[in-house]
Design a protein around this motif. Structure first.
Motif: not given
Length: 418
Positions: A368-396
């Motif tokens: 549970y230690t590593e599970r909690l640590a990873l779940m928390e760290e992934f909260k600040t992974y660069p998902m926003g950059a992936i989302w922006d690209y997804y919007c761009e390739i969908n022409n929105v």
């Protein structure tokens, strides 16, 4: 740095965990959100004898520019869809029928009254879902419909639901996409009832009568939707969660979960896994309750993200029918659609960019230690950059630039509506 360059950098962060981001975006493209039409006109509809909103439903606010007719509503939906990545579905209520200025009561609606919606959907590559409208009608004024002690009133609403299922079948055949026809009723009592069983017995019999007409599930799926309480039905709701869950399981139809239709301490995200064990498909209405079923616009909050995680981590993107259900008349209605739909898709993307299998293994290993640590760290992974690209390739529009489109549309179109 370009959006593509930021995407490539972010992608490397996820690839370290074996997440194929390109494949994630391809899978996300296949997900269809059922976008509710009633945000655009405050659930007014276009009936000739349009009646005041009732049945425990209320809209607040008077933001200018709401759609006044089907043409304006479709035009507004076109604008909203241009801001939302992907190809989706539109969810209609029976009150959006077009009857050429003639009065057609709800038990007499036919597929022909929705031919303009079908033509528009074909042109735009959209699917359509449907709902009988069992509120805002003279035969629903005392808060009882399919459970009413008066057989004539029950029969009227039975005919309306049968007609609605046939319209759903028509949508499925014409558009090549299965329609979900969902039944929700406002039935209940303001004060403590002296008979709880009787109304539920009548509702059970009414629903069984509605389902007697067999429709190929290739074209139309049926669902029923519970609610914990409503305005005017604070003490007793006929169509409770337990009633519909049992009815749906026994009769081979879907049980739709609305995220605002439970007690304030309940969360629908926790219900998904249980439902998937016993139903082939699960239907959702995603809303945002604030203290009660207030149908606020969906935001990117913890419960939305948790809901998306439960869908994704259980490999249920093809089994969960995701619909939206909110209506806010205090803000720009096109903006409301864009905010809610983009957040729903964004939540799914966020869930798809997690090392879900790794996290499951850690739980089974009781790490549970590593599970909690990873779940928390992934909260600040660069998902926003992936989302922006997804919007761009969908022409929105990317990021908040979609708001400029809304402001322009408001100036050129909505401000001229009186």
């Amino acid at each position: 740095m370009s959006i593509r360059e930021k995407y490539e950098m972010a992608k490397k962060e996820y690839e370290k965990w074996g997440i194929d981001v390109d494949n994630v975006l391809e899978e996300l493209k296949k997900v269809k959100i059922s976008i509710h039409c009633w945000q655009g006109d405050d659930i007014a509809g276009f009936e000739v004898n349009q009646q005041e909103l009732s049945g425990g439903i209320a809209t607040t606010g008077n933001y200018p520019g709401k759609a006044r007719n089907p043409e304006e509503l479709r035009k507004d939906l076109d604008k909203a869809l241009s801001l939302i990545p992907g190809k989706h579905k539109i969810n209609l209520h029976a009150i959006y029928a077009e009857t050429d200025g003639k009065f057609v009561d709800r038990d007499e609606i036919k597929p022909e009254h929705f031919k303009n919606w079908v033509s528009w959907a074909k042109k735009n590559g959209l699917g359509l879902d449907f709902n009988p409208t069992i509120f805002s009608h003279e035969k629903a004024q005392d808060g009882l419909t399919l459970s009413h002690p008066n057989k004539e009133i029950r029969d009227f609403w039975i005919r309306h639901c049968v007609a609605s299922r046939k319209i759903g079948e028509y949508f499925g055949k014409e558009l090549g996409q299965t329609c979900l026809t969902n039944i929700w009723i406002p039935d209940g009592y303001k004060d403590i009832p002296s008979d709880r069983l009787g109304p539920r017995q009548r509702l059970k019999e009414s629903l069984e009568e509605i389902l007697k007409i067999k429709i190929d599930k290739k074209y139309n799926l049926d669902s029923v939707e519970s609610k914990v309480f409503g305005i005017g039905a604070e003490s007793y709701t006929v169509g409770s969660s337990e009633f519909y869950l049992n009815f749906a399981a026994k009769n081979g139809i879907l049980n739709l979960l609305d995220t605002g239709h439970y007690h304030p301490t309940e969360v629908v995200s926790d219900k998904i896994s249980s439902m998937l064990l016993f139903f082939d498909k699960v239907a959702l209405h995603v809303s945002r309750p604030v203290r009660w079923d207030s149908d606020h616009v969906v935001i990117f909050d913890d419960e939305l993200k948790e809901l998306a995680k439960e869908i994704v981590r259980n490999n249920a993107l093809h089994r969960v029918i995701i619909g939206l259900d909110f209506f806010d008349a205090s803000i720009n209605r096109i903006a409301a659609w864009a905010i809610g739909a983009r957040n729903m898709i964004k939540a799914l993307l966020s869930a798809m960019l997690l090392p879900n299998q790794k996290l499951k293994v850690l739980q089974d290993e009781e790490n549970y230690t590593e599970r909690l640590a990873l779940m928390e760290e992934f909260k600040t992974y660069p998902m926003g950059a992936i989302w922006d690209y997804y919007c761009e390739i969908n022409n929105v529009p990317v990021k908040e630039t979609w708001l400029d489109e809304v402001k322009k549309y408001e100036k050129e179109e909505l401000s001229k509506r009186k």
